[in-house]
Write an enzyme that holds these catalytic residues in place. Structure first.
Site, PDB file in Angstrom:
ATOM      1  NE  ARG D 260      -1.742   2.018   3.368  1.00 18.42           N
ATOM      2  CZ  ARG D 260      -1.619   1.986   4.694  1.00 18.42           C
ATOM      3  NH1 ARG D 260      -2.288   1.126   5.410  1.00 18.42           N
ATOM      4  NH2 ARG D 260      -0.788   2.817   5.305  1.00 18.42           N
ATOM      5  CG  HIS D 264      -6.243   2.732   6.127  1.00 20.54           C
ATOM      6  ND1 HIS D 264      -6.446   1.441   5.701  1.00 20.54           N
ATOM      7  CD2 HIS D 264      -7.410   3.125   6.707  1.00 20.54           C
ATOM      8  CE1 HIS D 264      -7.680   1.064   6.014  1.00 20.54           C
ATOM      9  NE2 HIS D 264      -8.286   2.064   6.623  1.00 20.54           N
ATOM     10  CE1 TYR D 273       1.065   2.929   8.683  1.00 20.50           C
ATOM     11  CE2 TYR D 273      -0.167   4.614   9.882  1.00 20.50           C
ATOM     12  CZ  TYR D 273      -0.008   3.813   8.758  1.00 20.50           C
ATOM     13  OH  TYR D 273      -0.896   3.900   7.723  1.00 20.50           O
TER      14      TYR D 273
HETATM   15  C1  LIG Z   1     -14.700  -5.468  11.638  1.00 15.61           C
HETATM   16  C2  LIG Z   1     -13.906  -4.213  11.478  1.00 15.61           C
HETATM   17  N1  LIG Z   1     -12.971  -3.910  12.390  1.00 15.61           N
HETATM   18  C3  LIG Z   1     -12.237  -2.775  12.259  1.00 15.61           C
HETATM   19  C4  LIG Z   1     -12.441  -1.918  11.213  1.00 15.61           C
HETATM   20  C5  LIG Z   1     -11.607  -0.631  11.044  1.00 15.61           C
HETATM   21  N2  LIG Z   1     -10.716  -0.783   9.873  1.00 15.61           N
HETATM   22  C6  LIG Z   1     -11.032  -0.288   8.665  1.00 15.61           C
HETATM   23  S1  LIG Z   1      -9.901  -0.709   7.487  1.00 15.61           S
HETATM   24  C7  LIG Z   1      -8.961  -1.573   8.597  1.00 15.61           C
HETATM   25  C8  LIG Z   1      -7.712  -2.270   8.152  1.00 15.61           C
HETATM   26  C9  LIG Z   1      -7.987  -3.269   7.058  1.00 15.61           C
HETATM   27  O1  LIG Z   1      -6.800  -3.881   6.686  1.00 15.61           O
HETATM   28  P1  LIG Z   1      -6.708  -4.886   5.466  1.00 15.61           P
HETATM   29  O2  LIG Z   1      -7.736  -5.962   5.647  1.00 15.61           O
HETATM   30  O3  LIG Z   1      -5.309  -5.315   5.337  1.00 15.61           O
HETATM   31  O4  LIG Z   1      -7.180  -4.048   4.205  1.00 15.61           O
HETATM   32  P2  LIG Z   1      -6.444  -2.772   3.555  1.00 15.61           P
HETATM   33  O5  LIG Z   1      -6.991  -1.567   4.251  1.00 15.61           O
HETATM   34  O6  LIG Z   1      -4.980  -2.938   3.728  1.00 15.61           O
HETATM   35  O7  LIG Z   1      -6.868  -2.796   2.125  1.00 15.61           O
HETATM   36  C10 LIG Z   1      -9.530  -1.501   9.873  1.00 15.61           C
HETATM   37  C11 LIG Z   1      -8.957  -2.113  11.084  1.00 15.61           C
HETATM   38  C12 LIG Z   1     -13.449  -2.259  10.297  1.00 15.61           C
HETATM   39  N3  LIG Z   1     -13.746  -1.464   9.251  1.00 15.61           N
HETATM   40  N4  LIG Z   1     -14.147  -3.410  10.437  1.00 15.61           N
END
Ligand SMILES: Cc1ncc(C[n+]2csc(CCOP(=O)(O)OP(=O)(O)O)c2C)c(N)n1
Ligand SMILES: Cc1ncc(C[n+]2csc(CCOP(=O)(O)OP(=O)(O)O)c2C)c(N)n1
Ligand SMILES: [Mg+2]
Ligand SMILES: [Mg+2]
Lengths: 328, 350, 328, 350
Positions: D260, D264, D273
């Site tokens: 990425r 985010h 971080y």
């Molecule tokens: C069940 C849940 N817990 C926490 C969140 C908050 N949150 C949004 S995106 C994210 C990280 C997601 O990481 P990843 O699955 O690696 O996807 P990426 O953002 O890297 O595409 C979090 C913790 C959420 N949206 N849903």
């Protein structure tokens, strides 16, 4: 089977079979619902009768509800069993965030004709979680419909309606009544459309309001009130917990002016509070306050053999009714 | 662990096994538990079997609620538990690990008290490092990961030994617990009692994994499948996992292949979903028979001594039952206690 | 920092730091709470200041709550963050079946000094789930305590109390107020023990009841009622949603006789219903009915930019208050 | 799949890779997508990049809410999606698979309408077999398993292609979905976009698994790790998985190793971080640069044509934006619709 009396459990079984017969998109899934026919035998016979349409799933409630969402998107009409309602918490995110909101999220592109059946309620001396009544939490989730029958004919009619509903329905089965309540099935195609509340016993002095198992607690209490206290209590069966039939409820309450509401769920933030709030909002000029709640206390469900001290008893309801009658 | 794997099995697909059904070591160089451990193990297994029998009778008499027997799974439970030290280590049971709970320090009378609803007498004593039985399948696993994590944060020596069933491995809780345990490298040994069934659901409908121990790779720690009816293999594999955990090398997943010979619990009717020949065949692999054969062959006990021990454990169960029944029958007001602590521990609203 | 005003977010940060300073069994865990300091920066600085005691966890809410149970059993005092309260449903089984019932199940052998912090509430134009208000469902779970501060001093005091509590506390942080509400920290060790309700504004004509974000909605409405309508509305901050301070609530309601309750959660089976039910049970002779609820409607939280039509507004509260005053 | 693995990588630990960073095939015998597929892929990747840029600007101007960019992950998303047929197959996105959603038939103006809160214009058309973005991490995976299961119950031909992030693999939903998909042998291809982060949490704190594809073994289906910045490898591995799924051979898990590069989402500040050198290094593995190098080398396009295409996709984004802005701005009363269906689709209580 019209004509003969059936148990509530048999009525559910009939509704499932007839639902599957009428619409071959209907599939049944859940833990042990196949070969075993479910721990209560609610799905008995379906596995053999409808090959390829009844599925034992892995032990994962979130997966059962989540897969049901997908099955519905994929064109099927899933009827999922959660082995006991208490374990719906393992799937609560799929219920509240997904099942209940998919139509809304997609502006109607996807609607989910999913039925989730689950036994609940006390009286069978079950282990922890198995008797939990979560209806208040379910009613607090918009987008869900919640049905809670108390009689075989209603169980049949409501389950048929749930399966036909284009939107998700949580179908709560009072396990204590599975084999203890008998009655006829609705005749032939004359299955009512589910409407609102139903008066299960006439009586002008006050209204006892219950659903599922507590309809029977209320009926027994009404019997005792009539016989021993000369009080004529009407008994109202809520049947559909969400959306509430506020109009029907208010109508029956208005003519009696005194109300007691009875549920097995814990007191605080229970569905009884909503009944009270609804009534006092619409009928504040008419009702004779207070509306009294007879409920389980605010504590975890106790070990099965001690549940009698926890559950609302007939005596509790009678006492509450007398208090209400005497207060005004 | 994979070393052990190769040393003790023909092919990669075979579970780790040390003892033949006749109680002979498959190869002479295999480690065996010290004699007193074997004796203790046999005694616990016999006791467990006697307890199953008694509780089933009590249930039929309407004197005891639901009971979930250990029958057939005794070596898996006892063999793994023999590898930890109840004075130091934590036990996190699922729901049918009665002999492990007993060895951990929950006395037989208290265990029976719990089944008889004597709730206060059944309380786990303060010095017994054990969680209670868990009714929500797999929910104990994140707790086990948390206890083990606490040990590693505090720099302690304790290992946490947790159990779950084959069915439990399908729950999200299993996954989240294993993954967390891996990331935090906690001293956890997780024994999956693969008794082939979750109520009526056979493990072939539970997962398409060839072995449940294959899950461990996806969490970054070792996984091994063991013949769960072989006390020696269970003991040795668990012992090595405990050493690893205590050394700070993180968790291990142990899949114990066994069979639920009896019903799921006293309200279940297995004839609805499995052919009676299946448990009958499984009985031929009975773990007690196997261990007795070893013990007699090795001269630890003779047949008469085994019979004497059977009688002894039965008497022990009877005595514990009397004791359990002597505890106060539960009074309704007891249920209103212990909702929250201290001054708030009062009658609830409602 | 006593003396200077801080934001509600800073107050939480201070409470966490002071809690960790005072008791080295306190550990902090959650998604992104470490290096990043949390998505709202509530845990900023703790990772550096308390090495080995602040943990970024994998993305699994059930694991966070479930591990917290185990950490507590193992002798620590976990303070877990759920990134947004809406995602507590992913952990609901661990909350309701485990966290809330462990003391009861074990007859006091294990009690769980666990705090679960979670931002919630609307106003920040957040995506789905992020603004959900689940307090009614939490209040329906016996064995849990639920705190919902609305001011920095209270956030500090209640969070310190939550961490010290021998039993589990759900600590609800009104995200809209994080940076928009300022005030002093409680001075030195003079942190109150959390008691019950607090009157945040005097006024004898009626009582507006809120918690968390809606305390401020009520205060604004009370201002408008005084200025433009010559109505003196008292504002009651519930603070502790479970167990409810029924006595304090009834006391303040009794002297004013008219009540409006305001919450961001949906209406049906919302906590407002419990407030209404409680009041009419205890004060049916005294109150001037109806007690009116101003709430979100029964529907999923809408897309963020449209939330104003969903959330209870100052105007809604003013209108309800005028209705109540005029009705009697 | 493991065959492919060995054919294309040096060691077992290396992800499947076909193209060097210079856009050369690692070995001449490796399959490459048809030229028109490569052209379509490049165009989508450029369009995705242009969309990221525009949306980031719009966010800064306060005209658009949160936006999660695809920057750096384009080959992983586009390469896998090129292997399915939008007319037949289902797409289940996580939340940042914009180019896949576009190729599946959700037009750019509708996608932009969704980001601009034009909720009714953003509705997925009835003939587009795609779920919406999912805000609850991993919650879409049981849905994907369910859709694929419905296909297999109905005997259809559709394959379901689902996406999730590395963070999502820690959720119970991931596990329950994969396990169910395995047991029911459903036609599911799950692409895990391992972009090394879940917000601030690096994958090393997300799991101790060496590779996320190792999870597949525990569900009884193949798993493979692919260089997610290599369109060719992503395309070929997904294509084979799609063939397997369509043939009734069950699910495949594909882990796409990528990065990425940006934040985010637009409210995130990665400098808190991670060291800025990290994304800078990752930029050197940019998937678009790699594909352009191949295209130029292979004579599919010259550098000028690439520049022209960059300009073209930017214009396309501008035009779609104008279109999106022309849709009705959302009116408050719109939010009260579609709660339940039919006659009940009215104003809610409250
Ligand atoms: C069940 C849940 N817990 C926490 C969140 C908050 N949150 C949004 S995106 C994210 C990280 C997601 O990481 P990843 O699955 O690696 O996807 P990426 O953002 O890297 O595409 C979090 C913790 C959420 N949206 N849903
Ligand atoms: C979360 C949850 N879902 C369902 C049940 C009902 N239930 C009780 S035991 C059981 C099967 C457990 O199987 P397994 O994990 O293999 O353990 P075993 O009974 O074989 O020891 C089920 C489905 C439950 N107790 N908890
Ligand atoms: Mg099992
Ligand atoms: Mg990621």
């Amino acid at each position: 089977m019209a004509g003969t009396d059936v148990t509530l459990l048999q009525a559910i079984r009939e509704a499932l079979a007839d639902g599957m017969e009428d619409d071959d998109r209907v599939v049944v899934l859940g833990q042990d619902v196949g070969r075993l026919g479910g721990v209560f035998r609610a799905t008995e016979g379906l596995y053999e009768r409808f090959p390829g349409r009844v599925f034992d799933t892995p032990l994962a409630e979130g997966g059962i509800v989540g897969a049901s969402v997908g099955l519905a998107v994929g064109g099927l009409v899933p009827v999922a069993e959660i082995q006991f309602l208490g374990f719906l918490h393992q799937a609560f995110h799929q219920v509240s965030q997904q099942l209940a909101r998919y139509r809304y999220r997609t502006r109607g592109r996807f609607h989910l004709p999913v039925t989730i059946r689950a036994p609940y309620g006390g009286g069978l001396r079950m282990p922890e979680f198995h008797p939990d009544s979560l209806e208040a939490q379910l009613a607090n989730i918009p987008g869900l419909r919640v049905f809670a029958p108390a009689f075989p004919d209603d169980a049949y009619a409501l389950l048929r309606a749930a399966i036909q509903d284009p939107d998700p329905v949580l179908f709560l089965e009072p396990q204590r009544l599975y084999r203890s309540v008998c009655g006829p099935l609705p005749v032939g195609a004359a299955v009512d459309q589910p409407a609102g509340v139903r008066l299960r016993r006439e009586g002008e002095d006050l209204l006892l309001v219950g659903w599922g198992p507590t309809v029977h607690t209320c009926l027994a209490a009404a019997g005792e009130l009539a016989e021993r206290h000369d009080v004529a209590a009407g008994v109202l069966d809520l049947r559909i917990l969400s959306p509430l039939d506020r109009e029907g409820l208010c109508e029956e309450a208005a003519v009696r002016r005194r109300v007691v509401v009875v549920h097995e769920g814990v007191r605080t933030a229970g569905l009884g509070a909503e009944i009270v709030a609804t009534l006092q909002e619409s009928l504040s000029d008419v009702l004779s306050p207070p509306i009294v709640r007879v409920t389980a206390p605010d504590m975890p469900y106790p070990p099965g053999r001690l549940e009698d001290a926890f559950l609302p008893s007939v005596t509790d309801v009678v006492e509450a009714a007398l208090k209400v009658v005497q207060a005004s | 662990m994979s070393d052990l794997d190769r040393r003790t099995t023909g092919g990669e697909d075979e579970p780790v096994r040390f003892l033949t059904q006749d109680g002979q070591l498959i190869r002479p160089d295999l480690p065996r538990p010290p004699d007193d451990v074997v004796r203790e193990g046999l005694r616990l297994m016999l006791l467990s079997r006697a307890l199953d029998e008694k509780c089933t009778i009590l249930h039929r008499q309407g004197r005891l609620g639901l009971y979930a027997p250990v029958h057939g799974q005794e070596a898996a439970v006892v063999g793994s538990h023999l590898a930890i030290d109840p004075a130091v280590d934590w036990l996190v049971p699922a729901s049918r690990e009665q002999p492990a709970m007993l060895r951990h320090g929950w006395t037989l009378d208290r265990l029976l008290a719990s089944l008889l609803g004597r709730i206060d007498a059944a309380r786990i004593p303060d010095d017994v490092r054990m969680l209670p039985r868990q009714q929500a399948i797999a929910a104990q696993l994140p707790h086990a990961a948390g206890i083990a994590w606490a040990t590693s944060i505090q720099g302690g020596r304790a290992v946490t030994l947790a159990y779950c069933g084959d069915g439990a491995t399908s729950e999200g809780d299993f996954h989240e617990a294993c993954n967390l345990a891996g990331v935090m490298e906690v001293p956890l040994v997780l024994v999956v009692i693969n008794n082939q069934y979750a109520i009526s659901t056979p493990v072939s409908r539970q997962t398409r994994a060839r072995r449940l121990s294959d899950r461990a790779l996806g969490y970054g720690f070792p996984g091994v499948t063991v013949d769960g009816n072989d006390l020696f293999a269970m003991y040795e594999v668990t012992r090595q996992a405990v050493v690893r955990a205590r050394d700070g090398q993180g968790p291990t997943l142990i899949e114990a292949m066994t069979y639920r010979v009896g019903f799921h619990n006293t309200s279940d009717n297995p004839s609805l979903y499995r052919h009676p020949s299946e448990p009958a065949e499984a009985e031929e692999r009975d773990p007690i028979t196997r261990l007795v054969a070893y013990a007699v062959w090795a001269g630890l006990l003779d047949a008469a001594a085994v019979d004497a021990q059977r009688a002894e454990v039965r008497a022990e169960v009877e005595a514990a039952l009397d004791q359990a029944l002597s505890y106060d029958a539960p009074r309704p007001e007891q249920i209103f206690r212990h909702i929250t602590g201290g001054a708030r521990d009062n009658q609830p609203d409602g």
